[in-house]
Write an enzyme that holds these catalytic residues in place. Structure first.
Site: not given
Ligand code: PGA
Length: 249
Positions: A9-11, A94, A96, A166, A172, A212, A233-234
């Site tokens: 997930n590149w956001k 998600h 966010e 999640e 993050g 994470s 994500g990251g």
């Molecule tokens: P993260 O994000 O791996 O950077 O914690 C995961 C996500 O939000 O899907």
């Protein structure tokens, strides 16, 4: 048998040039055959990524979509638009989107319906805040998110559902759920799907862990019985770390 999936997930990261650099590098890689690999770039890069990955075993997902099929919704993207550029999977719910963009369960249930009507696969995200976990209400909360957002769908629709657990406190932050905490929650999720639908459906649905996930913790997390992969994500923004995670099964 349920699928193993690693989805990036590149956001709101990677413009067109950065996406191209990633894709060139990704296409040089050899992928394990038993893992479905997905990336979710921004809307503006989906068509480019689709064309670039056509001959490669990497699927695309969108990070969101609107619940309506068309109309006066300035700035929004429909299922039909996503499908027209080769996208068959969408991430919905998600944390966010829930927290920053105020998407509640009612909206998410509509989005799920629209995606399913358009024959798309949904990666449905659920997760508790740190406060819920501290209070001990995390299981209740997860059950509520599932019941309100997802448990109206038909038995057959489950073929097109992937769940991503999640915990919000792990996204993050560099703090992951322990493998035991992940397994405990994934098992719980499978149990309530079995209660509301059937054991066969519950056993068949892939449940991803997100929050994470990094190359140095993926093996332990993916090694849990009810963890079928990750939403990353990251660590999905660089091919090197993404591949290390993919190869962690
Ligand atoms: P993260 O994000 O791996 O950077 O914690 C995961 C996500 O939000 O899907």
């Amino acid at each position: 048998m349920r699928k193993k999936i690693v989805a990036g997930n590149w956001k709101m990261n990677n413009d067109l040039a950065e996406t191209e650099v990633f894709l060139v590098e990704l296409k040089k890689q050899v992928f394990p055959e038993n893992v479905v690999i997905m990336i979710a770039p921004s809307f503006t890069n989906l068509n480019h990524a689709f064309k670039s990955l056509r001959e490669h075993n990497v699927e695309l997902a969108a990070q969101n979509m609107h619940q309506n099929n068309e109309g006066a919704f300035t700035g929004e993207i429909s299922a039909k638009m996503l499908k027209s550029v080769g996208v068959k999977t969408v991430i919905l719910g998600h944390s966010e989107r829930r927290a920053i963009f105020h998407e509640d369960s009612a909206i998410l249930a509509e989005k799920v319906n629209t995606a399913l009507e358009n024959e798309m696969t949904v990666i449905f995200c659920i997760g508790e805040e740190l406060e819920d976990r501290k209070k001990g209400s995390h299981f209740e909360l997860i059950k509520k998110q599932l019941s309100e957002g997802l448990f109206h769908i038909s038995d057959d629709a489950w073929d097109n559902i992937v769940i991503a657990y999640e915990p919000v406190w792990a996204i993050g932050t560099g703090e992951t759920a322990s493998p035991e905490q992940a397994q405990e929650m994934h098992k719980f999720i499978r149990e309530i799907i079995a209660e509301n639908y059937s054991k066969a459906i519950a056993d068949n649905v892939s449940i991803l862990y997100g929050g994470s996930v990094k190359p140095d913790n993926a093996t332990e997390i993916f090694g849990q019985d009810d963890v079928d992969g990750g939403l990353i994500g990251g660590a999905s923004l660089k091919v090197d770390s993404f591949m290390k995670i993919i190869n962690s099964f």
